[in-house]
Design a protein around this motif. Structure first.
Motif, PDB file in Angstrom:
ATOM      1  N   MET A 182       1.795 -35.415  20.090  1.00  0.00           N
ATOM      2  CA  MET A 182       1.577 -34.535  18.947  1.00  0.00           C
ATOM      3  C   MET A 182       0.811 -35.261  17.844  1.00  0.00           C
ATOM      4  SD  MET A 182       2.767 -33.727  15.568  1.00  0.00           S
ATOM      5  CE  MET A 182       4.236 -34.709  15.467  1.00  0.00           C
ATOM      6  N   ARG A 183       1.295 -36.409  17.446  1.00  0.00           N
ATOM      7  CA  ARG A 183       0.604 -37.162  16.391  1.00  0.00           C
ATOM      8  C   ARG A 183      -0.789 -37.575  16.834  1.00  0.00           C
ATOM      9  NH1 ARG A 183       4.215 -39.107  12.253  1.00  0.00           N
ATOM     10  NH2 ARG A 183       6.338 -38.629  12.852  1.00  0.00           N
ATOM     11  N   HIS A 184      -0.908 -37.984  18.087  1.00  0.00           N
ATOM     12  CA  HIS A 184      -2.216 -38.368  18.602  1.00  0.00           C
ATOM     13  C   HIS A 184      -3.211 -37.210  18.485  1.00  0.00           C
ATOM     14  CE1 HIS A 184      -5.213 -40.336  21.130  1.00  0.00           C
ATOM     15  NE2 HIS A 184      -5.380 -39.143  21.677  1.00  0.00           N
ATOM     16  N   ALA A 185      -2.794 -36.030  18.943  1.00  0.00           N
ATOM     17  CA  ALA A 185      -3.704 -34.878  18.940  1.00  0.00           C
ATOM     18  C   ALA A 185      -4.127 -34.492  17.535  1.00  0.00           C
ATOM     19  CB  ALA A 185      -3.042 -33.689  19.638  1.00  0.00           C
ATOM     20  N   LEU A 186      -3.187 -34.420  16.608  1.00  0.00           N
ATOM     21  CA  LEU A 186      -3.532 -33.999  15.244  1.00  0.00           C
ATOM     22  C   LEU A 186      -4.344 -35.059  14.509  1.00  0.00           C
ATOM     23  CD1 LEU A 186      -0.258 -32.158  14.221  1.00  0.00           C
ATOM     24  CD2 LEU A 186      -2.501 -31.136  14.709  1.00  0.00           C
ATOM     25  N   LEU A 187      -3.966 -36.332  14.650  1.00  0.00           N
ATOM     26  CA  LEU A 187      -4.728 -37.379  13.973  1.00  0.00           C
ATOM     27  C   LEU A 187      -6.124 -37.531  14.578  1.00  0.00           C
ATOM     28  CD1 LEU A 187      -1.872 -39.954  13.373  1.00  0.00           C
ATOM     29  CD2 LEU A 187      -3.155 -38.710  11.619  1.00  0.00           C
ATOM     30  N   LYS A 188      -6.234 -37.368  15.874  1.00  0.00           N
ATOM     31  CA  LYS A 188      -7.558 -37.429  16.503  1.00  0.00           C
ATOM     32  C   LYS A 188      -8.422 -36.262  16.046  1.00  0.00           C
ATOM     33  CE  LYS A 188     -10.000 -38.399  20.714  1.00  0.00           C
ATOM     34  NZ  LYS A 188     -11.234 -38.280  20.006  1.00  0.00           N
ATOM     35  N   THR A 189      -7.821 -35.094  15.894  1.00  0.00           N
ATOM     36  CA  THR A 189      -8.571 -33.923  15.432  1.00  0.00           C
ATOM     37  C   THR A 189      -9.159 -34.166  14.054  1.00  0.00           C
ATOM     38  OG1 THR A 189      -7.276 -32.387  16.751  1.00  0.00           O
ATOM     39  CG2 THR A 189      -8.364 -31.479  14.816  1.00  0.00           C
ATOM     40  N   VAL A 190      -8.365 -34.686  13.117  1.00  0.00           N
ATOM     41  CA  VAL A 190      -8.895 -34.876  11.768  1.00  0.00           C
ATOM     42  C   VAL A 190      -9.888 -36.040  11.698  1.00  0.00           C
ATOM     43  CG1 VAL A 190      -6.916 -33.773  10.674  1.00  0.00           C
ATOM     44  CG2 VAL A 190      -6.957 -36.257  10.868  1.00  0.00           C
ATOM     45  N   ARG A 191      -9.763 -36.979  12.610  1.00  0.00           N
ATOM     46  CA  ARG A 191     -10.785 -38.043  12.649  1.00  0.00           C
ATOM     47  C   ARG A 191     -12.095 -37.512  13.214  1.00  0.00           C
ATOM     48  NH1 ARG A 191      -8.519 -43.919  12.988  1.00  0.00           N
ATOM     49  NH2 ARG A 191     -10.746 -44.259  13.122  1.00  0.00           N
ATOM     50  N   ASP A 192     -11.987 -36.662  14.241  1.00  0.00           N
ATOM     51  CA  ASP A 192     -13.182 -36.094  14.863  1.00  0.00           C
ATOM     52  C   ASP A 192     -13.797 -34.975  14.017  1.00  0.00           C
ATOM     53  OD1 ASP A 192     -12.698 -37.803  16.981  1.00  0.00           O
ATOM     54  OD2 ASP A 192     -11.977 -36.234  18.341  1.00  0.00           O
ATOM     55  N   LEU A 193     -12.963 -34.250  13.302  1.00  0.00           N
ATOM     56  CA  LEU A 193     -13.401 -33.098  12.500  1.00  0.00           C
ATOM     57  C   LEU A 193     -12.815 -33.226  11.094  1.00  0.00           C
ATOM     58  CD1 LEU A 193     -12.492 -30.433  15.217  1.00  0.00           C
ATOM     59  CD2 LEU A 193     -14.808 -31.280  14.700  1.00  0.00           C
TER      60      LEU A 193
ATOM     61  N   ALA B  24     -13.487 -32.198   8.212  1.00  0.00           N
ATOM     62  CA  ALA B  24     -13.402 -30.992   7.385  1.00  0.00           C
ATOM     63  C   ALA B  24     -12.140 -30.190   7.684  1.00  0.00           C
ATOM     64  CB  ALA B  24     -14.639 -30.117   7.591  1.00  0.00           C
ATOM     65  N   ARG B  25     -11.506 -30.446   8.826  1.00  0.00           N
ATOM     66  CA  ARG B  25     -10.290 -29.719   9.205  1.00  0.00           C
ATOM     67  C   ARG B  25      -9.008 -30.413   8.732  1.00  0.00           C
ATOM     68  NH1 ARG B  25     -11.923 -25.523  12.444  1.00  0.00           N
ATOM     69  NH2 ARG B  25     -10.201 -24.536  11.353  1.00  0.00           N
ATOM     70  N   THR B  26      -9.152 -31.503   8.012  1.00  0.00           N
ATOM     71  CA  THR B  26      -7.993 -32.251   7.532  1.00  0.00           C
ATOM     72  C   THR B  26      -7.015 -31.382   6.737  1.00  0.00           C
ATOM     73  OG1 THR B  26      -9.256 -34.297   7.535  1.00  0.00           O
ATOM     74  CG2 THR B  26      -7.262 -34.262   6.184  1.00  0.00           C
ATOM     75  N   PRO B  27      -7.477 -30.611   5.728  1.00  0.00           N
ATOM     76  CA  PRO B  27      -6.520 -29.773   4.987  1.00  0.00           C
ATOM     77  C   PRO B  27      -5.837 -28.743   5.881  1.00  0.00           C
ATOM     78  CG  PRO B  27      -8.609 -29.908   3.808  1.00  0.00           C
ATOM     79  CD  PRO B  27      -8.820 -30.528   5.158  1.00  0.00           C
ATOM     80  N   CYS B  28      -6.520 -28.284   6.906  1.00  0.00           N
ATOM     81  CA  CYS B  28      -5.937 -27.316   7.840  1.00  0.00           C
ATOM     82  C   CYS B  28      -4.749 -27.932   8.576  1.00  0.00           C
ATOM     83  CB  CYS B  28      -6.980 -26.843   8.845  1.00  0.00           C
ATOM     84  SG  CYS B  28      -8.501 -26.202   8.121  1.00  0.00           S
ATOM     85  N   ALA B  29      -4.923 -29.140   9.076  1.00  0.00           N
ATOM     86  CA  ALA B  29      -3.871 -29.809   9.835  1.00  0.00           C
ATOM     87  C   ALA B  29      -2.703 -30.233   8.942  1.00  0.00           C
ATOM     88  CB  ALA B  29      -4.442 -31.029  10.562  1.00  0.00           C
ATOM     89  N   ALA B  30      -2.983 -30.605   7.688  1.00  0.00           N
ATOM     90  CA  ALA B  30      -1.940 -31.086   6.782  1.00  0.00           C
ATOM     91  C   ALA B  30      -1.153 -29.952   6.130  1.00  0.00           C
ATOM     92  CB  ALA B  30      -2.557 -31.975   5.705  1.00  0.00           C
ATOM     93  N   LEU B  31      -1.723 -28.762   6.057  1.00  0.00           N
ATOM     94  CA  LEU B  31      -1.106 -27.653   5.326  1.00  0.00           C
ATOM     95  C   LEU B  31       0.343 -27.362   5.717  1.00  0.00           C
ATOM     96  CD1 LEU B  31      -1.494 -25.396   3.186  1.00  0.00           C
ATOM     97  CD2 LEU B  31      -2.315 -23.944   5.062  1.00  0.00           C
ATOM     98  N   PRO B  32       0.679 -27.127   6.980  1.00  0.00           N
ATOM     99  CA  PRO B  32       2.073 -26.790   7.300  1.00  0.00           C
ATOM    100  C   PRO B  32       3.057 -27.905   6.945  1.00  0.00           C
ATOM    101  CG  PRO B  32       0.766 -26.946   9.310  1.00  0.00           C
ATOM    102  CD  PRO B  32      -0.173 -27.077   8.162  1.00  0.00           C
ATOM    103  N   TRP B  33       2.643 -29.144   7.086  1.00  0.00           N
ATOM    104  CA  TRP B  33       3.518 -30.278   6.788  1.00  0.00           C
ATOM    105  C   TRP B  33       3.799 -30.343   5.286  1.00  0.00           C
ATOM    106  CZ3 TRP B  33       5.451 -33.183  10.814  1.00  0.00           C
ATOM    107  CH2 TRP B  33       4.885 -32.917  12.071  1.00  0.00           C
ATOM    108  N   ALA B  34       2.776 -30.116   4.472  1.00  0.00           N
ATOM    109  CA  ALA B  34       2.961 -30.114   3.020  1.00  0.00           C
ATOM    110  C   ALA B  34       3.855 -28.956   2.585  1.00  0.00           C
ATOM    111  CB  ALA B  34       1.603 -30.044   2.324  1.00  0.00           C
TER     112      ALA B  34
END
Length: 143
Positions: A110-121, A123-133
């Protein structure tokens, strides 16, 4: 390329088969959040049984990355002790925002997939962080 494909499969599975989606019949904590850059709007619900998070659910009008992140979060944190994970939730949200190095995929998919996504994309960082915040705010009694 196989690693990227595996990462894509996990994210896509959580988009297509979202876990925890929908408003629960009962919750003890709830908060709302928005990502104005993407247009995401989300409500996260948590039901605590004592200090154990018995359920996490969410409703959203959001992009796939926000949906996948919320789905993974609901699955990953369900049935865990609130006191044990509050700092972990904030730390993971910060790791997403800082584009931290992903852990080994086999050790923590799970952490690998989300952290890799924000490193690769990025601009999608706020999208991935939103539910956690939003979950962090809900557990702190903020709406």
């Amino acid at each position: 390329m196989a690693e990227a494909r595996g990462h894509d499969d996990l994210i896509m599975d959580h988009i297509r088969n979202a876990r925890g989606y929908g408003a629960p019949e009962a919750s003890t904590h709830r908060a709302n959040g928005i990502n104005p850059l993407c247009g995401d709007e989300m409500t996260v619900y948590a039901a605590l049984d004592g200090e154990r998070i018995a359920n996490i659910a969410y409703q959203c009008s959001c992009c796939g990355i926000s949906m996948a992140s919320a789905s993974m979060m609901s699955e990953y944190l369900r049935d865990r002790d609130r006191r044990d994970i509050e700092a972990e939730i904030d730390a993971f949200a910060n790791a997403l925002l800082k584009h931290a190095e992903p852990p080994d995929a086999a050790a923590d998919p799970m952490r690998h997939a989300l952290l890799k996504t924000v490193r690769d994309l990025p601009a999608r960082t706020p999208c991935a962080a939103l539910p956690w915040a939003i979950l962090s705010a809900a557990l702190k009694g903020q709406t």
